[in-house]
Motif scaffolding. Structure first.
Motif, PDB file in Angstrom:
ATOM      1  N   ASN A  38      13.056  50.287  84.186  1.00 34.81           N
ATOM      2  CA  ASN A  38      13.118  48.818  84.264  1.00 34.81           C
ATOM      3  C   ASN A  38      11.755  48.226  83.980  1.00 34.81           C
ATOM      4  OD1 ASN A  38      15.417  48.966  86.862  1.00 34.81           O
ATOM      5  ND2 ASN A  38      15.702  47.709  85.097  1.00 34.81           N
ATOM      6  N   GLY A  39      11.720  47.236  83.111  1.00 31.57           N
ATOM      7  CA  GLY A  39      10.466  46.519  82.895  1.00 31.57           C
ATOM      8  C   GLY A  39       9.468  47.229  81.996  1.00 31.57           C
ATOM      9  N   LYS A  42      11.463  47.605  76.900  1.00 30.45           N
ATOM     10  CA  LYS A  42      12.462  48.009  75.900  1.00 30.45           C
ATOM     11  C   LYS A  42      13.101  46.791  75.223  1.00 30.45           C
ATOM     12  CE  LYS A  42      14.965  50.314  78.900  1.00 30.45           C
ATOM     13  NZ  LYS A  42      14.223  49.930  80.133  1.00 30.45           N
ATOM     14  N   THR A  43      13.593  45.878  76.067  1.00 29.47           N
ATOM     15  CA  THR A  43      14.237  44.681  75.512  1.00 29.47           C
ATOM     16  C   THR A  43      13.239  43.868  74.696  1.00 29.47           C
ATOM     17  OG1 THR A  43      15.841  44.575  77.299  1.00 29.47           O
ATOM     18  CG2 THR A  43      15.373  42.507  76.171  1.00 29.47           C
ATOM     19  N   THR A  44      12.025  43.785  75.197  1.00 29.49           N
ATOM     20  CA  THR A  44      10.978  43.023  74.486  1.00 29.49           C
ATOM     21  C   THR A  44      10.729  43.626  73.095  1.00 29.49           C
ATOM     22  OG1 THR A  44       9.993  42.503  76.630  1.00 29.49           O
ATOM     23  CG2 THR A  44       8.596  42.187  74.687  1.00 29.49           C
TER      24      THR A  44
HETATM   25  P1  ATP Z   1      15.259  46.543  81.707  1.00 31.44           P
HETATM   26  O1  ATP Z   1      15.676  47.956  81.547  1.00 31.44           O
HETATM   27  O2  ATP Z   1      15.183  46.126  83.158  1.00 31.44           O
HETATM   28  O3  ATP Z   1      16.001  45.579  80.858  1.00 31.44           O
HETATM   29  P2  ATP Z   1      13.039  46.500  79.840  1.00 31.44           P
HETATM   30  O4  ATP Z   1      12.326  47.793  79.628  1.00 31.44           O
HETATM   31  O5  ATP Z   1      14.024  46.095  78.822  1.00 31.44           O
HETATM   32  O6  ATP Z   1      13.710  46.512  81.282  1.00 31.44           O
HETATM   33  P3  ATP Z   1      11.783  43.992  79.337  1.00 31.44           P
HETATM   34  O7  ATP Z   1      13.008  43.173  79.566  1.00 31.44           O
HETATM   35  O8  ATP Z   1      11.311  44.166  77.956  1.00 31.44           O
HETATM   36  O9  ATP Z   1      11.931  45.423  80.022  1.00 31.44           O
HETATM   37  O10 ATP Z   1      10.628  43.335  80.241  1.00 31.44           O
HETATM   38  C1  ATP Z   1       9.298  43.786  80.194  1.00 31.44           C
HETATM   39  C2  ATP Z   1       8.433  42.857  81.059  1.00 31.44           C
HETATM   40  O11 ATP Z   1       8.458  41.537  80.493  1.00 31.44           O
HETATM   41  C3  ATP Z   1       8.916  42.716  82.489  1.00 31.44           C
HETATM   42  O12 ATP Z   1       7.802  42.743  83.319  1.00 31.44           O
HETATM   43  C4  ATP Z   1       9.609  41.371  82.516  1.00 31.44           C
HETATM   44  O13 ATP Z   1       9.507  40.774  83.769  1.00 31.44           O
HETATM   45  C5  ATP Z   1       8.849  40.590  81.469  1.00 31.44           C
HETATM   46  N1  ATP Z   1       9.706  39.566  80.830  1.00 31.44           N
HETATM   47  C6  ATP Z   1      10.868  39.801  80.187  1.00 31.44           C
HETATM   48  N2  ATP Z   1      11.393  38.650  79.715  1.00 31.44           N
HETATM   49  C7  ATP Z   1      10.542  37.670  80.066  1.00 31.44           C
HETATM   50  C8  ATP Z   1      10.517  36.252  79.879  1.00 31.44           C
HETATM   51  N3  ATP Z   1      11.476  35.617  79.207  1.00 31.44           N
HETATM   52  N4  ATP Z   1       9.476  35.577  80.392  1.00 31.44           N
HETATM   53  C9  ATP Z   1       8.482  36.206  81.067  1.00 31.44           C
HETATM   54  N5  ATP Z   1       8.441  37.540  81.279  1.00 31.44           N
HETATM   55  C10 ATP Z   1       9.452  38.270  80.788  1.00 31.44           C
END
Ligand code: ATP
Length: 235
Positions: A38-39, A42-44
């Protein structure tokens, strides 16, 4: 040269930096997974590639720089994105959702493709008139994937398809996805928290931790590397 080449990718939200210079690639027809907790970012990563958020670095697709292009321009170029939460249009039925996926194309091919995908995803074929919003999570995930294939992409960006799905349903989604990619030769960049399943599905994997790639290699190798499993994959 790879179909997708990403180098020095940096992105974040306002003053919050999330990705600290990622280098990775996806070859034509290849299935690649980015794993991470989590975090991890990946999504970013997918949002940056698909033009949803500003980023730095270089993103080339089929040899051309695509960083900074809009999602619709990328779709025309052959990159389709299935975001987390699926993004089906809940008020529309299955057929209309599939038509939306092909909005940049026209003609009879769209109808014949639709029949093809309704056959390839039998659960959708049985529900062609059902509103997307009333379908189960697994069915909606399959609809989102089938809709992306309606644009005939060369690369599919897929954000955590297992989210909220029971293990058996997730397995079915991955099986259908594997069939669809081998049929069409579409490359997939998948991000997943479910390492076990994703490593079974993908050919190659990258492990992301706090916005940096900390391990990479053939999926089979990562699956059998105890250090990586314990440190990063929770296996
Ligand atoms: P997950 O498996 O929980 O979806 P992830 O690996 O996809 O996690 P991301 O969603 O890319 O992680 O988030 C990475 C970081 O960016 C996290 O600390 C999150 O809080 C932050 N973040 C994500 N979206 C935003 C946003 N719209 N505004 C500010 N911070 C964000």
């Amino acid at each position: 040269m790879s179909l997708l080449e990403v180098s020095g990718l940096r992105a974040g939200y306002g003053i919050v930096e999330v990705l600290f210079g990622l280098d990775f690639s996806v070859d034509e027809g290849e299935l690649v997974v980015v794993l991470g907790a989590n975090g991890a970012g990946k999504t970013t990563t997918l949002r940056a590639i698909s033009g949803m958020i500003p980023c730095e670095g270089s993103i080339t697709f089929d040899g051309a720089e695509v960083r900074g292009k809009r999602p619709d321009q990328l779709l025309s170029a052959g990159i389709a994105h299935v975001p987390q939460g699926r993004g089906t249009i809940t008020a529309l039925n299955v057929e209309d959702n599939l038509r939306v996926g092909a909005y940049q194309r026209s003609g009879r091919e769209v109808d014949s493709d639709m029949e093809l995908w309704l056959e390839a995803f039998p659960r959708l074929g049985e529900r062609r008139d059902q509103q997307a919003g009333s379908m189960s999570g697994g069915e909606q995930q399959m609809l989102a994937i089938a809709r992306a294939f309606m644009s005939r992409p060369r690369l599919l960006l897929l954000d955590e398809p297992s989210l909220g799905l029971a293990p058996l349903v997730t397995r079915e989604v991955f099986d259908r996805l594997r069939d669809a990619t081998s049929e069409t030769g579409t490359a997939v960049l998948l991000v997943e928290q479910n390492a076990n399943l994703a490593l079974d599905f993908a050919g190659r994997a990258y492990v992301l931790e706090a916005g940096e790639i900390v391990a990479a290699g053939p999926a089979e190798e990562l699956q059998h590397d105890e250090t990586i499993q314990k440190a990063y994959l929770g296996l």
